[in-house]
Design a protein around this motif. Sequence first.
Motif: not given
Length: 178
Positions: A130-152
């Motif tokens: 079920t679409p959920d904008r709050g969860l979409a933003r949470t996963f966006n934050d993980w994707h771009t703000e947490i995991i991305w810098p760690l991969i770098l």
Amino acid sequence: MDQVQSRVAPLNKWPMISRVFHWISALLLLVTWALMFLYDTTDDSLYIGLHKAFGVSLLFWMLARVISRVFVKAPPDAPMPKWQDVIAKFTHFALYALLIAMPIAGLLMSVYGGRAVDVFGLFEIPVFVTPDRGLARTFNDWHTEIIWPLILAFTAAHIGAALYHQFIKKDKLMKRIW
């Protein structure tokens, strides 16, 4: 025989399948990053679609790589101090985990945002939640703000260690993965 060669243990290469998995993983990661850069600079939706398709491809590739790693025997550890071996193993584990977590977070960001993910026109991963904008933003934050810098950071550490072995220690460690 020169001094460097006499100090180097016999070369134990990774099996061919492991080398193929390694280099195609690196290529998929570079292409995925490049597509995001192109999307950010042009805002052309073609690039974000391809970014997602390559991201899903990287996820499947990494899952296959983990399965292969379970069944394919690794060469003996290269001779190095224990602390370096521990850091190397941790870095490799972190890269595997992050390269699986990153596309999962991206996929969940899309589907919770109500967007299916087309994979090169071959198949589509539908919105299965079920679409959920709050969860979409949470996963966006993980994707771009947490995991991305760690991969770098872990990629830089991995490449830095390889260059250290190649050019400072001159122990031919990189030949194991070529």
